[in-house]
Design a protein around this motif. Structure first.
Motif, short mmCIF file in Angstrom:
data_model
loop_
_atom_site.label_atom_id
_atom_site.label_comp_id
_atom_site.label_asym_id
_atom_site.label_seq_id
_atom_site.Cartn_x
_atom_site.Cartn_y
_atom_site.Cartn_z
N TRP A 71 -9.95 10.15 3.79
CA TRP A 71 -9.46 8.89 3.27
C TRP A 71 -10.59 8.01 2.73
N TRP A 84 -1.41 7.01 6.86
CA TRP A 84 -2.00 7.45 5.59
C TRP A 84 -1.79 8.93 5.35
N ASN A 107 5.01 4.98 8.51
CA ASN A 107 4.21 3.88 9.03
C ASN A 107 4.84 3.16 10.20
N ARG A 131 -10.29 3.50 1.99
CA ARG A 131 -9.96 3.02 3.32
C ARG A 131 -10.38 1.55 3.46
N ARG A 159 0.84 -1.18 0.00
CA ARG A 159 0.00 0.00 0.00
C ARG A 159 0.88 1.24 0.00
N ARG A 211 -3.57 15.27 0.26
CA ARG A 211 -4.26 14.76 1.44
C ARG A 211 -4.35 15.82 2.53
N PHE A 231 0.90 4.06 1.39
CA PHE A 231 1.26 4.75 2.62
C PHE A 231 2.03 3.87 3.58
#
Length: 667
Positions: free
Chosen positions: A187, A78, A83, A191, A21, A38, A23
């Protein structure tokens, strides 16, 4: 991402999808996430009249205060691109700041784009995120929070009580609870859904104690520490899993499931039945296997209700306590764990809530005899897989034209583990790192873009598994070629710190304050800047979370808030990290035990450690001119024990057996 109980092929596909993913890229060769769009969208929501906030707080944790979270709850990752498991994002209308600790300085700097400022907590002059909100924002700032993600204690520590009348302090900062999370709104399109994986019982053969017994012990513990408690609300997923002998897989690597629970205590009227606690557990209905009768497992004392009913239940419970005339004189009837969210406290009512450390935490931390034996046996099995893996890797690296990437190495190690009895999955994402990547403390290789393991570089592997009878966590540092003098010296200093902790004897009541013993040898070489961006040790759950409180060995307040006690599990993992060059870490899992000493000053009793990790420590990386006779004896004894316990299980694997024999030879 590991989903317990799935086939290995399905596991690999799901985990690869998880890692890739945008993010959540974990490789140091980062596809940096571009967050301008974002952040702009988030700020539009912040400016809307119904919100009208100047700042928005995005913590790492989910609504249960979990350290490791499901993909649907990775809001901070995100919005920022970073992360790591620890951090808090503070977004104003013109700035975006990421607060994290030393474990993640390098990773965060590589994963975040230019829209973000990295706040390196722990360094001089760098505030915590709480202090930043309190002392570094303009007066009259409106701070938006999701009350399900912020604890009651954190809200009280921030400047400007949410209950303070504005007329008393017109310049006071204001906390603004926002029910609908603004990151979720931003998001919304992609999501992931909330997991509802199967919940299964952990039988008493492995748990060592029934649910009824645990509820009774909980009631006795609470009664000793709290006057006339009527109920305890539980929100931490591992607390609930432990108390009710249940396991799940809603969060990768952590055998937990989304749930809440309320335990009710009853004033004694002199009969045995009146003192028996009863409980309500709130579960996602889709997660209950049709062929598993959880009610028969949980017993008559436990009722099952839908997960989302917790909020109505708490509000009704609060109203019930207030309306009962006999209870009106009681101020604090309901115990709320200090890791629970503000929303939980508000649902039951602050007037009758007593926010305290969770009594489950200490009960869970002290393992019973069955759990302790499970740790011993699971680590022996784990040692078999580690011997097979490291011997396989060494052989592959010696073959011309056969490259093994960090990802391929991690996959092969998981394959060896998956062949072991009682294996349920990994306990965390394997840190398989060669050369410079070893300096990234929580590095995890990207299957599409990671380094090839090299014979002439240090290889650091931190890995672990979940077994029905225990959880493992082990780090070994290897050099498959010829190490440099510098590498041997730093590796030896790390080993000396490891031995110092393993050999420690200390009185009852001691906390993790002797963390400095693990640093002393490194400090003697002037290696004090890059070492220990993490603590020396953390607790480990029994077929539960690989990080478990309340105890630890480290300099942080949390590591020194709870004394070490016999029956607890703790890791011993000193390390040294040379940014851009290599990393060294040696980690074993230890059982804290009572020890006999010639004297017993103050009748306190003394404690020491029993090591359960069974994997040799490489002697090639040891500078024998630096270690003492006692340290050499410790190393030889440890490797000899590993040989004695692991070799009988490798008789059908000649490669692994020969490798183990060589690595366990005395120096």
């Amino acid at each position: 991402m590991i989903f317990f109980g799935l086939s290995r092929g399905t596991i690999t596909v799901l985990r690869e999808s998880y890692r890739l993913r945008a993010f959540a890229t974990s490789s140091p060769k980062i596809m940096t996430v571009h967050t301008a769009e974002r952040l702009a969208k988030l700020r539009e929501f912040m400016k809307k009249p119904q919100h009208n906030i100047d700042v928005y707080v995005v913590p790492s944790e989910d609504q249960h205060g979990s350290e490791y979270i499901a993909s649907c709850d990775e809001r901070r990752a995100w919005i920022s691109g970073f992360n790591g498991s620890a951090g808090c994002a503070i977004i104003t209308l013109d700035r975006a700041l990421m607060f994290t600790d030393g474990r993640y300085f390098l990773q965060a700097s590589q994963q975040m784009d230019k829209n973000w400022e990295l706040m390196k907590q722990g360094l001089p002059g760098v505030p915590t995120w709480q202090d930043y909100l309190t002392n570094h924002l303009p007066a009259s700032s409106r701070i938006g929070i999701d009350p399900t993600l912020i604890t009651e204690n954190d809200t009280k520590s921030l400047s400007g009580s949410r209950n303070a009348p504005k007329s008393e302090s017109p310049d006071m900062k204001t906390l603004v609870p926002i029910t609908t999370n603004l990151i979720d709104l931003t998001w919304a399109s992609d999501r992931p859904p909330r997991p509802k994986n199967a919940i299964m019982p952990l039988v008493e053969k492995y748990a060592g104690e029934s649910v009824t017994s645990k509820l009774d012990r909980l009631a006795s513990t609470v009664a000793l520490n709290t006057p006339n408690p009527r109920a305890l609300v539980l929100t931490a997923l591992d607390d609930i899993a432990w108390l009710f002998n249940l396991r799940g897989s809603d969060i990768a690597y952590n055998p937990v499931f989304f749930s809440y629970a309320v335990v009710h205590f009853h004033p004694s009227d002199g009969s045995d039945s009146s003192r028996k606690p009863n409980a309500v557990i709130f579960l996602q209905r889709d997660a209950i296997e049709q062929d598993v009768d959880l009610k028969s497992v949980l017993g008559y004392q436990v009722d099952i209700r839908p997960y989302e009913d917790i909020w109505t239940y708490l509000k009704d419970l609060g109203s019930q306590f207030r309306s009962t005339s006999a209870e009106k004189s009681q101020e604090k009837l309901v115990l709320i764990p200090d890791k629970a969210s503000l929303a939980i406290v508000q649902a039951i009512g602050e007037d009758i809530s007593n926010v305290v450390p969770s009594p489950i935490t200490i009960l869970k931390a002290i393992k019973n005899s069955v759990e302790l034996e499970g740790f011993r046996q699971s680590h022996i099995r784990d040692g078999i897989a580690l011997s097979r893996y490291f011997s396989w890797l060494e052989e592959k690296l010696s073959e011309d034209g056969h490259d093994i990437t960090e990802w391929e190495g991690a996959e092969q190690l998981e394959k060896f583990r998956s062949e072991l009895p009682l294996f349920k999955g990994l306990s965390f994402d394997t840190i398989s790192s060669t050369g410079p990547n070893g300096a990234i403390i929580h590095y995890s290789p990207d299957p599409k873009d990671c380094a090839v393991i090299k014979r002439d570089q240090i290889y650091l592997c931190d890995s672990g598994a979940q077994f029905l009878d225990g959880t493992t966590d082990v780090t070994r540092t290897w050099h498959f070629g010829t190490p440099t003098d510098e590498e041997k010296r730093t590796a030896t200093r790390v080993l000396q710190g490891h031995i110092a902790i393993d050999s420690a004897i200390f009185p009852n009541g001691t906390t993790g304050v002797f963390d400095s013993w693990a640093r002393k040898a490194l400090w003697s070489d002037g290696l004090g800047i890059n070492i220990h961006r993490h603590g020396t040790g953390h607790g480990v759950g029994h077929y539960l979370n690989v990080h478990e409180g309340p105890h630890g060995i480290g300099t942080r307040i949390t590591s020194n808030a709870s004394p070490l006690k016999a029956g607890m599990i703790v890791t011993n993992e000193p390390g040294y990290y040379a940014d851009g060059k290599y990393g060294v870490r040696i980690e074993n899992v230890l059982i804290i035990k009572e020890v006999a000493t010639p004297w017993n000053f103050g009748d306190k009793g003394f404690l020491g450690f029993e090591c359960v990790t069974m994997c040799p420590i490489q002697t090639k990386l040891v500078n024998q001119n630096l270690i003492s006779v006692d340290e050499k004896e410790w190393l030889n004894k440890y490797n000899r024990i590993v040989w004695e316990k692991i070799s009988p299980f490798l008789m059908n694997d000649e490669r692994a057996l020969k490798w183990l024999e060589r690595e366990c030879q005395a120096i």
